[in-house]
Design a protein around this motif. Structure first.
Motif, PDB file in Angstrom:
ATOM      1  N   GLY A  38       0.819  -1.215   0.000  1.00  0.00           N
ATOM      2  CA  GLY A  38       0.000   0.000   0.000  1.00  0.00           C
ATOM      3  C   GLY A  38       0.849   1.259   0.000  1.00  0.00           C
ATOM      4  N   GLN A  39       1.840   1.304   0.874  1.00  0.00           N
ATOM      5  CA  GLN A  39       2.726   2.463   0.934  1.00  0.00           C
ATOM      6  C   GLN A  39       3.553   2.580  -0.338  1.00  0.00           C
ATOM      7  OE1 GLN A  39       2.729   4.771   3.538  1.00  0.00           O
ATOM      8  NE2 GLN A  39       3.904   5.949   2.041  1.00  0.00           N
ATOM      9  N   PHE A  40       3.990   1.443  -0.857  1.00  0.00           N
ATOM     10  CA  PHE A  40       4.754   1.400  -2.104  1.00  0.00           C
ATOM     11  C   PHE A  40       3.967   2.051  -3.242  1.00  0.00           C
ATOM     12  CE2 PHE A  40       4.856  -1.183  -6.025  1.00  0.00           C
ATOM     13  CZ  PHE A  40       6.094  -0.801  -6.515  1.00  0.00           C
ATOM     14  N   GLN A  41       2.700   1.639  -3.410  1.00  0.00           N
ATOM     15  CA  GLN A  41       1.878   2.207  -4.480  1.00  0.00           C
ATOM     16  C   GLN A  41       1.693   3.707  -4.298  1.00  0.00           C
ATOM     17  OE1 GLN A  41      -1.556  -0.374  -4.134  1.00  0.00           O
ATOM     18  NE2 GLN A  41      -0.913  -1.590  -5.903  1.00  0.00           N
ATOM     19  N   GLN A  42       1.408   4.107  -3.084  1.00  0.00           N
ATOM     20  CA  GLN A  42       1.213   5.533  -2.801  1.00  0.00           C
ATOM     21  C   GLN A  42       2.479   6.332  -3.107  1.00  0.00           C
ATOM     22  OE1 GLN A  42       0.001   6.291   1.236  1.00  0.00           O
ATOM     23  NE2 GLN A  42      -0.133   8.483   0.919  1.00  0.00           N
ATOM     24  N   ASP A  43       3.640   5.813  -2.709  1.00  0.00           N
ATOM     25  CA  ASP A  43       4.902   6.507  -2.948  1.00  0.00           C
ATOM     26  C   ASP A  43       5.218   6.617  -4.442  1.00  0.00           C
ATOM     27  OD1 ASP A  43       5.178   6.831  -0.230  1.00  0.00           O
ATOM     28  OD2 ASP A  43       6.733   5.297   0.000  1.00  0.00           O
ATOM     29  N   VAL A  44       4.976   5.539  -5.195  1.00  0.00           N
ATOM     30  CA  VAL A  44       5.230   5.570  -6.642  1.00  0.00           C
ATOM     31  C   VAL A  44       4.352   6.636  -7.298  1.00  0.00           C
ATOM     32  CG1 VAL A  44       4.993   4.289  -8.820  1.00  0.00           C
ATOM     33  CG2 VAL A  44       6.021   3.180  -6.826  1.00  0.00           C
ATOM     34  N   LEU A  45       3.075   6.646  -6.967  1.00  0.00           N
ATOM     35  CA  LEU A  45       2.152   7.607  -7.578  1.00  0.00           C
ATOM     36  C   LEU A  45       2.504   9.039  -7.202  1.00  0.00           C
ATOM     37  CD1 LEU A  45      -1.191   5.662  -7.169  1.00  0.00           C
ATOM     38  CD2 LEU A  45       0.273   5.825  -9.193  1.00  0.00           C
ATOM     39  N   GLU A  46       2.879   9.238  -5.957  1.00  0.00           N
ATOM     40  CA  GLU A  46       3.269  10.582  -5.518  1.00  0.00           C
ATOM     41  C   GLU A  46       4.516  11.051  -6.258  1.00  0.00           C
ATOM     42  OE1 GLU A  46       3.046  14.155  -4.159  1.00  0.00           O
ATOM     43  OE2 GLU A  46       1.494  12.702  -3.691  1.00  0.00           O
ATOM     44  N   ARG A  47       5.473  10.138  -6.443  1.00  0.00           N
ATOM     45  CA  ARG A  47       6.707  10.502  -7.152  1.00  0.00           C
ATOM     46  C   ARG A  47       6.415  10.818  -8.621  1.00  0.00           C
ATOM     47  NH1 ARG A  47      12.405  10.064  -6.672  1.00  0.00           N
ATOM     48  NH2 ARG A  47      11.981  10.116  -4.451  1.00  0.00           N
ATOM     49  N   VAL A  48       5.537  10.033  -9.257  1.00  0.00           N
ATOM     50  CA  VAL A  48       5.164  10.304 -10.652  1.00  0.00           C
ATOM     51  C   VAL A  48       4.544  11.689 -10.761  1.00  0.00           C
ATOM     52  CG1 VAL A  48       3.589   9.654 -12.534  1.00  0.00           C
ATOM     53  CG2 VAL A  48       4.926   7.890 -11.355  1.00  0.00           C
ATOM     54  N   LYS A  49       3.619  11.982  -9.852  1.00  0.00           N
ATOM     55  CA  LYS A  49       2.937  13.277  -9.876  1.00  0.00           C
ATOM     56  C   LYS A  49       3.903  14.427  -9.610  1.00  0.00           C
ATOM     57  CE  LYS A  49      -0.692  15.972  -7.768  1.00  0.00           C
ATOM     58  NZ  LYS A  49      -1.379  16.209  -6.537  1.00  0.00           N
ATOM     59  N   SER A  50       4.713  14.319  -8.574  1.00  0.00           N
ATOM     60  CA  SER A  50       5.587  15.432  -8.188  1.00  0.00           C
ATOM     61  C   SER A  50       6.717  15.664  -9.190  1.00  0.00           C
ATOM     62  CB  SER A  50       6.159  15.213  -6.785  1.00  0.00           C
ATOM     63  OG  SER A  50       7.041  14.116  -6.777  1.00  0.00           O
ATOM     64  N   SER A  51       7.175  14.608  -9.853  1.00  0.00           N
ATOM     65  CA  SER A  51       8.294  14.756 -10.789  1.00  0.00           C
ATOM     66  C   SER A  51       7.842  15.024 -12.217  1.00  0.00           C
ATOM     67  CB  SER A  51       9.161  13.493 -10.772  1.00  0.00           C
ATOM     68  OG  SER A  51       8.451  12.407 -11.338  1.00  0.00           O
ATOM     69  N   GLY A  52       6.569  14.733 -12.501  1.00  0.00           N
ATOM     70  CA  GLY A  52       6.092  14.874 -13.875  1.00  0.00           C
ATOM     71  C   GLY A  52       6.656  13.798 -14.793  1.00  0.00           C
ATOM     72  N   ALA A  53       7.107  12.706 -14.225  1.00  0.00           N
ATOM     73  CA  ALA A  53       7.716  11.623 -15.009  1.00  0.00           C
ATOM     74  C   ALA A  53       6.713  11.054 -15.996  1.00  0.00           C
ATOM     75  CB  ALA A  53       8.217  10.523 -14.081  1.00  0.00           C
ATOM     76  N   ARG A  54       7.204  10.685 -17.168  1.00  0.00           N
ATOM     77  CA  ARG A  54       6.375  10.077 -18.200  1.00  0.00           C
ATOM     78  C   ARG A  54       6.583   8.575 -18.270  1.00  0.00           C
ATOM     79  NH1 ARG A  54       2.547  12.855 -18.338  1.00  0.00           N
ATOM     80  NH2 ARG A  54       1.986  13.147 -20.488  1.00  0.00           N
ATOM     81  N   GLY A  55       7.438   8.045 -17.392  1.00  0.00           N
ATOM     82  CA  GLY A  55       7.695   6.618 -17.379  1.00  0.00           C
ATOM     83  C   GLY A  55       7.979   6.125 -15.971  1.00  0.00           C
TER      84      GLY A  55
END
Length: 163
Positions: A38-55
């Motif tokens: 659960g924490q893993f998924q939340q952290d990945v999504l937060e990092r994608v959002k905050s970094s603007g990563a496309r991958g």
């Protein structure tokens, strides 16, 4: 409070994350139990959002055991990242895990996977080409033979040389 670079459970299991070349690279070197997922998924999504990563690259080369539940959780993470506009690739699945997952899960849909990190970057950034080495037996042309080189013209007409 937990650092943004890693997700952890109460036992100290860590999943490291970094942003490289426009992608969130997640290195999983622990077994993903429910307490971590659960924490893993939340952290990945937060990092994608905050970094603007496309991958998103999920490196599972350090995972020794993966059951259908963990695999489906990774697939859900990939789907969630997709809703945020990031494509994902699984990297480093071990042969024994692949064999078991084919028997247990069967359908892999449009899941993308590769053996190493460079291949994953190439899949996620197809327009970014790295220079290729010449093929075996292929002659390498010296700089003097490249188009636009004025040395050849100067050698033919030494009076115009500026040296």
């Amino acid at each position: 409070m937990m650092p943004k670079e890693a997700a952890s459970d109460t036992t100290g299991a860590r999943v490291s994350m970094q942003t490289m070349r426009g992608c969130v690279v997640v290195t999983i070197q622990v077994d993903l139990y429910d307490s971590v997922l659960g924490q893993f998924q939340q952290d990945v999504l937060e990092r994608v959002k905050s970094s603007g990563a496309r991958g998103v690259i999920l490196d599972v080369s350090g995972v020794a055991i993966m059951d259908a539940h963990v695999f489906n959780s990774l697939r859900k993470t990939i789907a969630m990242a997709s809703l945020l506009g990031a494509s994902s690739v699984l990297v480093g699945l071990q042969p024994g895990i692949v064999s078991s997952l084919v028997d247990i899960v069967g359908d892999f849909g449009d899941l993308r996977a590769t053996l190493d990190l460079e291949e994953a970057f190439a899949m996620l950034q197809p327009n970014e080409r790295k220079p290729e080495a010449p093929e075996e037996g292929e002659a390498v042309r010296p700089l003097t033979e490249l188009p636009g080189n004025d040395d050849e013209q100067r050698n033919q007409n030494p009076a115009q040389s500026t040296e």
